[in-house]
Write an enzyme that holds these catalytic residues in place. Structure first.
Site, short mmCIF file in Angstrom:
data_model
loop_
_atom_site.label_atom_id
_atom_site.label_comp_id
_atom_site.label_asym_id
_atom_site.label_seq_id
_atom_site.Cartn_x
_atom_site.Cartn_y
_atom_site.Cartn_z
N GLY A 21 2.09 5.66 -3.68
CA GLY A 21 1.61 6.86 -3.00
C GLY A 21 0.80 7.82 -3.86
O GLY A 21 0.72 9.01 -3.54
N ASN A 23 -2.45 7.86 -4.15
CA ASN A 23 -3.61 8.30 -3.34
C ASN A 23 -3.17 9.26 -2.24
O ASN A 23 -3.88 10.21 -1.93
CB ASN A 23 -4.34 7.08 -2.75
CG ASN A 23 -5.22 6.42 -3.78
OD1 ASN A 23 -6.29 6.93 -4.11
ND2 ASN A 23 -4.76 5.31 -4.33
N ASN A 117 -10.39 2.54 4.35
CA ASN A 117 -9.50 1.93 3.36
C ASN A 117 -10.08 2.15 1.97
O ASN A 117 -11.30 2.19 1.80
CB ASN A 117 -9.39 0.42 3.63
CG ASN A 117 -8.49 -0.29 2.64
OD1 ASN A 117 -7.43 0.23 2.27
ND2 ASN A 117 -8.89 -1.46 2.17
N HIS A 119 -10.10 0.47 -1.85
CA HIS A 119 -9.80 -0.82 -2.46
C HIS A 119 -10.23 -0.79 -3.93
O HIS A 119 -11.35 -0.36 -4.24
CB HIS A 119 -10.52 -1.95 -1.70
CG HIS A 119 -10.18 -3.29 -2.24
ND1 HIS A 119 -8.98 -3.92 -1.96
CD2 HIS A 119 -10.85 -4.11 -3.09
CE1 HIS A 119 -8.94 -5.07 -2.61
NE2 HIS A 119 -10.06 -5.21 -3.30
C1 GAR Z 1 -4.53 1.58 -4.72
O1 GAR Z 1 -5.04 1.17 -5.97
C2 GAR Z 1 -5.36 1.02 -3.59
O2 GAR Z 1 -6.73 0.93 -3.92
C3 GAR Z 1 -4.76 -0.34 -3.44
O3 GAR Z 1 -3.37 -0.12 -3.53
C4 GAR Z 1 -3.17 0.92 -4.48
C5 GAR Z 1 -2.16 1.89 -3.90
O4 GAR Z 1 -1.76 2.79 -4.90
N1 GAR Z 1 -5.11 -0.95 -2.20
C6 GAR Z 1 -5.36 -2.26 -2.06
O5 GAR Z 1 -5.25 -3.06 -2.96
C7 GAR Z 1 -5.78 -2.67 -0.66
N2 GAR Z 1 -6.26 -4.01 -0.64
P1 GAR Z 1 -1.02 4.12 -4.53
O6 GAR Z 1 0.19 3.70 -3.67
O7 GAR Z 1 -0.59 4.71 -5.83
O8 GAR Z 1 -1.96 5.00 -3.77
#
Ligand code: GAR
Length: 212
Positions: A21, A23, A117, A119
């Site tokens: 979490g 982001n 999204n 990525h």
């Molecule tokens: C982030 O790095 C996001 O870009 C990635 O998951 C992470 C979540 O981190 N998403 C993907 O890989 C989608 N294919 P967070 O929970 O600390 O925000």
């Protein structure tokens, strides 16, 4: 856009997350700090009761819809429940932030052009759940972050913004992850700011970002 009382209409955002979490937190801070004036972070949708993001939302007093897929007999029923929460909270934008579930075409159609999204690679390279490690192990010299609209295919919809990062000989997987996340935490609020101000226009695979 002003409503009849001449107030700015704000977009209600739902963040979908399954894990840490960071982001989600960056978006919550951007809203709280007045950097996303036209937005309200109305809802966290999470599929995992043990995810750290749930505790972050609780601390920030942000409403959470915990929807566990294992208690539904079909994906359709799971998504119906999620949609119910979205409708109840009048959600105008869904921001996926580490939501480790593929949304069905039916769901994507219901919220067409309202799902984005983030990525951690320069799409279309390194799709999937382990993009940072995959890029690092592959030995690419440049990787980055992509924010895109979501369509029926995984990590595929029209690209809104990208930022590149050079991978140096000194980088470890951990240092690269840290640098990527730092960029994500700036890029996601910025993109969402453009969306809620109505600055994004989709033309086929291209997204035009209006300057004014
Ligand atoms: C982030 O790095 C996001 O870009 C990635 O998951 C992470 C979540 O981190 N998403 C993907 O890989 C989608 N294919 P967070 O929970 O600390 O925000």
């Amino acid at each position: 856009m002003p409503d009849e009382d001449n107030k700015i209409m704000k977009t209600n955002i739902a963040v979908f997350a399954s894990g840490r979490g960071s982001n989600f937190l960056a978006l919550a801070k951007a809203v709280k700090g007045g950097r996303l004036k036209n937005a309200v972070l109305s809802l966290l949708v999470c599929d995992n009761p043990h995810a750290p993001v749930v505790f972050k939302a609780k601390k920030l007093k942000i409403k959470t819809a915990l929807v566990r897929p294992d208690i539904f007999s079909t994906k359709e029923a799971f998504e119906e429940r999620v949609i119910k929460h979205l409708k109840e909270n009048k959600i105008g934008l869904i921001a996926l932030a580490g939501f480790m579930r593929i949304l069905s075409p039916r769901f994507v159609t219901a919220y067409k052009n309202k799902i984005i999204n983030i990525h951690p690679s320069l799409l279309p390279s390194f799709k999937g759940a382990n993009a940072i490690k995959d890029a690092f192990d592959y030995g690419v010299k440049v990787t980055g972050v992509t924010v895109h609209f979501v369509d029926e295919e995984m990590d595929h919809g029209p690209i809104i913004l990208q930022r590149e990062i050079k991978i140096t000989d000194k980088d470890t997987l951990e240092s690269l992850e840290e640098r990527i996340h730092k960029i994500e935490h700036k890029l996601y609020p910025k993109t969402i700011g453009s969306f809620v101000k109505g600055k994004l226009k989709i033309k086929g695979r291209k997204v035009l970002v209006k300057i004014r």
